[in-house]
Write an enzyme that holds these catalytic residues in place. Sequence first.
Site: not given
Ligand code: CA
Length: 717
Positions: A142, A186, A325, A352, A631, A635, A674
């Site tokens: 990022r 990241t 979270d 958040k 997934c 996806h 993947m």
């Molecule tokens: Ca988190």
Amino acid sequence: MRQHYRARAQLLAIACSALAATASCAPDALPKRTGLTVLIADEANGDSWPSYGRTYSENHYSPLDEINTATVSRLKLAWSYDLDVLQRNDAQPLMVDGVLYVAAGFSIIHAFDARSGKLLWRFDPEVAAVAAQKMRPSWGIRGLALWNNKVIFGTQDGRLMAVDARTGRPVWSTQALDTSDETTITGAPRVFNGKVVIGFAGAERAARGAVLCFDAETGKFLWRFYTVPGDPAKGFENKAMEMAAKTWSGQWWKYGGGGTVWNAMTYDPELNRLYIGTGNGGPWNWKIRNPKGGDALFLASIIALDADTGEYIWHHQQNPNEAWDYNSTMDIVMATLPIEGRPRKVLMQAPKNGFYFVLDRETGKLISAEKIARVDWAKGYDLRTGRPIENPNVRYEKGPIVMWPGTYGTHNWQPMSFSPKLNLAFIPTIHQADGYSSEGIEPATWQPARNRGNTGMSPLPKDGPLRVPTEDFGSSLQAWDPIRQKQVWSRPNPGIVNGGTMATGGGLVFQGLIDGNLNAYEAATGRKLWSFFAGVAVLGAPITYRVNGKQYITVAAGPTSGAPAAALTGQAKFGWRYTDHPRRILTFTLDGTGKLPPTPPPGREEPLVSDELVPDPRLAEEGEFPFRTRCRTCHGADARAMGGAPDLRASAIPLNREAFRQVLLEGAMVERGMPKFDDLTDADLEPLRHYIRKRAMEDATTATSKRPPASADAGGV
Ligand code: CA
């Protein structure tokens, strides 16, 4: 494999030296310098964008004003470049001395001539080849940093690397994170005083949060500050950890604890401090992590550290014993604001949890905290104690709840900007709720599993009275006045997650959107003044800079990829397809003459119709949970991809048992990003295949009929 990437960097370096006679080539354009301290500290000079938030204030604001409310109608594409990258492209570029540095996908770094868009070099650290289990969170890069002719960046597999800014050749590489766990880098590193700091992600993957500091010249490790305490039996690293441990109970260290510093780090050159924002608890369910309560320091906090030593100075915890979270990892912006008649050195953050915080950065004292959107979990903050006033049963003590904001937060990592000229913040705002339930979870025996997001939560009971109102989800761009603590204007946005913002001295705010538009607004009023359709979602935060007296704007665009933009129901409908749509760098200037290459129009993925595998309803139902936990991030919710990875409903691979096995268990497509799931067995694969094919057949046969809204549950970012 190391030879391979060196060879590639060398080839490009040779190409570059052949061009050295022309003024545009990077080696001549970059003067030798001893460091970028002056450049990053210079708020007034808008020529460069040398650091993630542009300058140390991290306000994503540039004083440049050639492009302004009067001239923006002449803003045109100067050039675009479609990257040879498969994954996310929403990192924020940097620009110094006419060279633009772009990070994309799994930390593939590019240098461009900022005026012409000519590629100068490309460096691929070949993350997929070494990342193993660290591939599975599937986030990608990022942001990046520049220091003393070096481009410094982290990788998904936990390396911190520096390459030569002129050639792209590796300078140093440090394995900053343990290779055996699932933590990943990241976010953008931050640099100051010859040091580079990084955090990492992984609160849902049994991580113990920390920030690490290295020598920017050599990559040598200097110090680490943990954000949550470890096992007391092993002793505490410092007094801060000893203090923090008194606010925990049970055996939290077995679960990591969380508190990861995956985004916000702000260096304060006035006070020589580093402010870090910490993440949620790991697992989210506090009954497992901290059964007797207590604040669980330093989860969901802003912490001030001595920038030389990493020693604790102060903290402010936004969510004591965090349980949803929520995290405090959104960008931390510095400013000096007139508050009650006197200038105060402040920090600002829209985390958040839905409040906008203003803190005195000398003392850490809370100045104000007001709601910027619908917030159910608290009435407000007690400014005397700095603590929130929580509403009843928000900790799901008496059963499941549905609450705003949800796990994606009112504001996520996409940067807000702040104009010191107007004293307004421009916040990409998310309107999303989640269900929280710990029904059926036995705290005493619960254990984190490898290779999945460990929340310690359960989905809302099916057919119960509670449901998540996905039809009410949305997004907006709002201007917030942190002095009056009031919203000044707000505009609805498409979808749920959109790009970060940039404010300029020209009285403009720029934001890219999920629908493929880059827009410019009048900062004072929110009036839309300009728009450009990029042919694909624009989710990077724009930057602006000046080369040879001319102002440019650059932004990254690409199919939605990397949570939180990825897995959220409602992001798929914009029709950006992983295989068809480009990862694109766009640069604009007044009266530019660039042309976009032909781009396929957006449109839905067509599920593959086939009788080769008739989905068994029982197996398909069994496959829904593993799909959601393993997934979905890439996806897509309900197997409807949104561009982050191939749409499995359209893939022939799930039709063939052996092909499916090779991809999942043997890693046949690791190079394309993947991951290998070698902890699964053959028996695990059939339910997944049947679930995917069931979803394909449902969507193929009901393509024209209206389907009920998909259920959302605690998604995890
Ligand atoms: Ca988190």
